[in-house]
Design a protein around this motif. Structure first.
Motif, PDB file in Angstrom:
ATOM      1  N   LYS A 286       0.893  -1.432   0.014  1.00  0.00           N
ATOM      2  CA  LYS A 286       0.182   0.024  -0.069  1.00  0.00           C
ATOM      3  C   LYS A 286       0.970   1.125  -0.069  1.00  0.00           C
ATOM      4  CE  LYS A 286      -3.669   2.321   2.485  1.00  0.00           C
ATOM      5  NZ  LYS A 286      -4.694   2.199   3.419  1.00  0.00           N
ATOM      6  N   ALA A 287       0.413   2.339  -0.554  1.00  0.00           N
ATOM      7  CA  ALA A 287       1.307   3.404  -0.941  1.00  0.00           C
ATOM      8  C   ALA A 287       0.959   4.257   0.363  1.00  0.00           C
ATOM      9  CB  ALA A 287       0.798   4.382  -1.894  1.00  0.00           C
ATOM     10  N   ARG A 292       6.350   2.858   0.433  1.00  0.00           N
ATOM     11  CA  ARG A 292       5.152   1.592   0.548  1.00  0.00           C
ATOM     12  C   ARG A 292       5.459   0.828   1.563  1.00  0.00           C
ATOM     13  NH1 ARG A 292       4.541  -0.142  -5.451  1.00  0.00           N
ATOM     14  NH2 ARG A 292       5.248  -2.315  -4.780  1.00  0.00           N
ATOM     15  N   ASP A 300      -5.886  -1.436   7.600  1.00  0.00           N
ATOM     16  CA  ASP A 300      -6.311  -1.002   6.272  1.00  0.00           C
ATOM     17  C   ASP A 300      -7.914  -2.005   6.038  1.00  0.00           C
ATOM     18  OD1 ASP A 300      -4.169   0.444   5.738  1.00  0.00           O
ATOM     19  OD2 ASP A 300      -2.931  -1.388   5.414  1.00  0.00           O
ATOM     20  N   TYR A 321      -8.981  -7.899 -11.327  1.00  0.00           N
ATOM     21  CA  TYR A 321      -7.929  -6.884 -10.718  1.00  0.00           C
ATOM     22  C   TYR A 321      -6.772  -7.804 -10.114  1.00  0.00           C
ATOM     23  CZ  TYR A 321      -5.664  -3.584  -7.663  1.00  0.00           C
ATOM     24  OH  TYR A 321      -5.084  -2.739  -7.160  1.00  0.00           O
ATOM     25  N   LEU A 325      -2.921  -7.875 -10.988  1.00  0.00           N
ATOM     26  CA  LEU A 325      -1.679  -7.653 -10.071  1.00  0.00           C
ATOM     27  C   LEU A 325      -0.764  -8.755 -10.084  1.00  0.00           C
ATOM     28  CD1 LEU A 325      -3.668  -7.022  -6.686  1.00  0.00           C
ATOM     29  CD2 LEU A 325      -2.578  -5.172  -8.176  1.00  0.00           C
ATOM     30  N   LEU A 354       1.178  -3.266  -6.034  1.00  0.00           N
ATOM     31  CA  LEU A 354       0.486  -2.171  -5.177  1.00  0.00           C
ATOM     32  C   LEU A 354      -0.851  -2.128  -5.127  1.00  0.00           C
ATOM     33  CD1 LEU A 354       1.398   0.520  -3.571  1.00  0.00           C
ATOM     34  CD2 LEU A 354       1.081   1.706  -5.710  1.00  0.00           C
ATOM     35  N   LEU A 355      -1.617  -2.410  -4.178  1.00  0.00           N
ATOM     36  CA  LEU A 355      -2.968  -2.291  -4.085  1.00  0.00           C
ATOM     37  C   LEU A 355      -3.491  -1.092  -4.429  1.00  0.00           C
ATOM     38  CD1 LEU A 355      -5.231  -4.564  -3.863  1.00  0.00           C
ATOM     39  CD2 LEU A 355      -5.431  -3.545  -1.362  1.00  0.00           C
ATOM     40  N   ASP A 356      -4.187  -0.769  -5.440  1.00  0.00           N
ATOM     41  CA  ASP A 356      -4.532   0.709  -6.016  1.00  0.00           C
ATOM     42  C   ASP A 356      -5.973   0.496  -6.102  1.00  0.00           C
ATOM     43  OD1 ASP A 356      -4.883   2.870  -7.315  1.00  0.00           O
ATOM     44  OD2 ASP A 356      -3.827   2.299  -9.069  1.00  0.00           O
ATOM     45  N   LEU A 357      -6.837   0.875  -5.033  1.00  0.00           N
ATOM     46  CA  LEU A 357      -8.111   0.850  -5.321  1.00  0.00           C
ATOM     47  C   LEU A 357      -8.672   1.761  -6.481  1.00  0.00           C
ATOM     48  CD1 LEU A 357      -9.452   0.807  -1.684  1.00  0.00           C
ATOM     49  CD2 LEU A 357      -9.277  -1.176  -3.242  1.00  0.00           C
ATOM     50  N   PRO A 358      -8.307   3.139  -6.734  1.00  0.00           N
ATOM     51  CA  PRO A 358      -8.807   3.512  -7.865  1.00  0.00           C
ATOM     52  C   PRO A 358      -8.632   2.974  -9.255  1.00  0.00           C
ATOM     53  CG  PRO A 358      -7.380   5.266  -6.605  1.00  0.00           C
ATOM     54  CD  PRO A 358      -7.355   3.849  -6.038  1.00  0.00           C
ATOM     55  N   LYS A 359      -7.829   1.923  -9.192  1.00  0.00           N
ATOM     56  CA  LYS A 359      -7.666   1.115 -10.643  1.00  0.00           C
ATOM     57  C   LYS A 359      -8.549   0.290 -10.822  1.00  0.00           C
ATOM     58  CE  LYS A 359      -5.958  -0.640 -14.494  1.00  0.00           C
ATOM     59  NZ  LYS A 359      -6.016   0.231 -15.786  1.00  0.00           N
TER      60      LYS A 359
END
Length: 549
Positions: A286-287, A292, A300, A321, A325, A354-359
């Motif tokens: 996670k960023a 990271r 989280d 998704y 990854l 990286l877990l990117d929720l917007p993506k």
């Protein structure tokens, strides 16, 4: 070495031999190159998104090779076992389209049972065989003795463990061990490590290539304390036996187990098993500002798999998704294509994705936009029945209205609106179509009317009731809006307003916004004429009249 009669007396008299288990759990009849993978969680808490990621990769590798994907529950740690967690694994995997080919609590499959707590005799038979071959021994050291040894090791900056002079039971005379066993003294069974001074071991990892680590020099515990009513094996021992007898060919697991691989390879050798291949997945990250960190269960909410279900991410989008990854090449293709494409271990990186929720939101929007109204309705209803019963009740009572509402966002001959990225957003985006969800009509003083004077808002609403709601075509509808705007000093179109902003009260969209907010409660919506057509004339008049006062 202990006398065979002493060893046999440590176990139930009718305990099957390892050869009996080999015959029962026969090799699988699968095509060449087929992989048998397993997802093997411990029921000590909620399923982590990293676990779902591991399951998705393991399942893909098995399915695309014509193999088998197994769910095994590693529940030998009684102290940390959480009631219902094992059943929850099956539910969550099924919800995200990752149900196993065999295994789980139900135990479907010929290589079960699939709960380690139900395989005790399998492990005991193999522990007995190691004792018979002097590759294991009983250890009588109590907690106090082990704690003293650990203290000495820390003080001397020596590796922690049971070895060398800190392993007194390793060299215990067989007669003394037999006497203590006969006296009922509590014991555990330990592996007799073959190395006094372990070196380095090299093994292949299907993601990382050749890996070199310090070999194991510790006499690890194989079977827990005899004081327990039903002594169970440790994780290290049980999973090695299970992977062999379930005929697992590829172990896909998190990189936290990478350092334990030398122990596991040593156990395979001691038991005479050919080890499977290994693929250790990097942890999800996670960023946090410019840096990271690993995703945390405590910090989280998105670390929990339940988070994605309750928020209403479509399972197919989540699967897409997770595959993205694993293999970044799959992230930007349509969901159907991503789910059909193979997952390649050589496309995975040893650094954590990286877990990117917007993506995920973007993929989810694209997936939902690709659904027909009927498909969308069915998937939304499935979610709502579990997580939003009020919405589910409304959808069932007004199925026709729901289908028409959804169709508004999918105009014929035009791209579908991408205004839904989770089912939980449906209320905000489309709830206004349903009187039960819309609530009270906004008052004329509501801020959503853009700061217009309440009296002007009332006059615009009343004027459109009088002149606009009867329009039968989009041209007539929007013509009535433009005429209404002109009567109140607003520009006939945006271009005219931009040319002479001081001449007009504002652009025509200000007037349209009054109608939009009155009908939908929002400043953005699908096409207003289409919205009004679904609501019906009576409901349009009711809402506008309520604003007009």
């Amino acid at each position: 070495m202990l006398d065979l009669s002493v060893i046999n007396a440590m176990f139930p008299p009718d305990l099957p031999e390892p050869d009996d288990w080999e015959r029962r759990f026969r090799p699988r009849d699968l095509p060449d190159g087929a992989e048998v993978t397993r997802f093997a969680p411990s029921p000590t808490g909620h399923l982590h998104i990293g676990g779902l990621y591991t399951a998705a990769v393991a399942r893909a590798l098995a399915r695309q090779s014509g193999g088998t994907y197994v769910l095994r529950v590693e529940d030998t740690d009684r102290a940390r076992r959480v009631a219902g967690a094992a059943e929850e694994f099956s539910r969550l995997l099924g919800a995200f389209g990752l149900a196993p080919d065999e295994g789980g609590v139900a135990g479907d499959g010929e290589w079960g049972p699939y709960l380690q707590s139900e395989r005790r005799d399998v492990y005991l038979g193999h522990v007995r065989e190691l004792l018979r071959g002097d590759r294991a021994y009983p250890c009588f050291c109590d907690k106090e003795r082990l704690a003293r040894s650990a203290g000495e090791q820390r003080a001397g900056r020596s590796p922690l463990g049971y070895y060398g002079r800190w392993a007194p039971c390793r060299t215990l005379a067989p007669e003394e061990a037999a006497r203590r066993l006969a006296a009922g003294e509590p014991y555990v069974v330990r592996l007799r490590c073959p190395y006094e001074f372990p070196g380095r071991i090299r093994f292949a990892d299907r993601i990382r290539g050749s890996v070199t680590l310090q070999d194991n020099g510790n006499d690890i515990v194989l079977l827990k304390s005899s004081q327990e009513e039903l002594p169970l094996p440790t994780y290290h021992f049980a999973h090695v036996v299970d992977d062999h007898l379930m005929r697992v060919t590829l172990v896909v697991r998190g990189e936290e187990w990478l350092s334990s691989t030398p122990v596991h390879l040593q156990l395979h050798t001691a038991l005479g098993f050919a080890p499977p291949a290994y693929a250790h997945l990097a942890p999800l990250m996670k960023a946090e500002g410019p840096s990271r960190r690993k995703l945390s269960k405590r910090k989280d909410p998105e670390a929990s798999v339940e988070y994605y279900l309750s928020a209403g991410y479509p399972p197919a989008a989540v699967q897409h998704y997770l595959r993205g990854l694993a293999n970044i090449r799959l992230m930007d293709v349509p969901t159907a294509e991503a789910l059909a494409a193979p997952v390649r271990l050589d496309g995975m990186r040893p650094s954590g994705p990286l877990l990117d929720l917007p993506k995920l939101h973007s993929l989810s929007r694209e997936f939902i936009a690709s659904l027909t109204p009927g498909e969308l309705y069915a998937q939304l209803l499935d979610w709502a029945e579990e997580y939003d019963p009020e919405l589910a009740s409304v959808l069932v009572r007004h199925e026709g209205l729901a289908l028409a509402a959804v169709a508004v966002g999918r105009p014929e001959g035009a791209p579908a609106r991408k205004d839904l990225d989770r089912w939980s957003c449906f209320r905000d985006r489309y709830g206004f179509f349903f009187a039960e969800l819309f609530g009270p009509v906004p008052s004329a003083a509501d801020d959503r009317f853009g700061g217009l004077a309440p009296e002007l808002v009332r006059r615009i609403a009343a004027g459109f009731v009088r002149d606009g709601v009867g329009a039968g075509t989009p041209e007539e509808w929007y013509g009535a809006l433009r005429a209404l705007a002109g009567r109140h000093g607003f520009a006939p179109d945006t271009a005219a307003w931009r040319r002479e902003p001081d001449r007009w009260a504002g652009p025509p969209r200000v007037v349209a916004n009054v109608v939009r907010v009155a009908l939908t409660g929002a400043t953005r919506s699908p096409d207003l004429f289409a919205v009004a057509g679904v609501l019906g004339r009576d409901e349009v008049v009711r809402r506008l009249t309520a604003v007009a006062g």
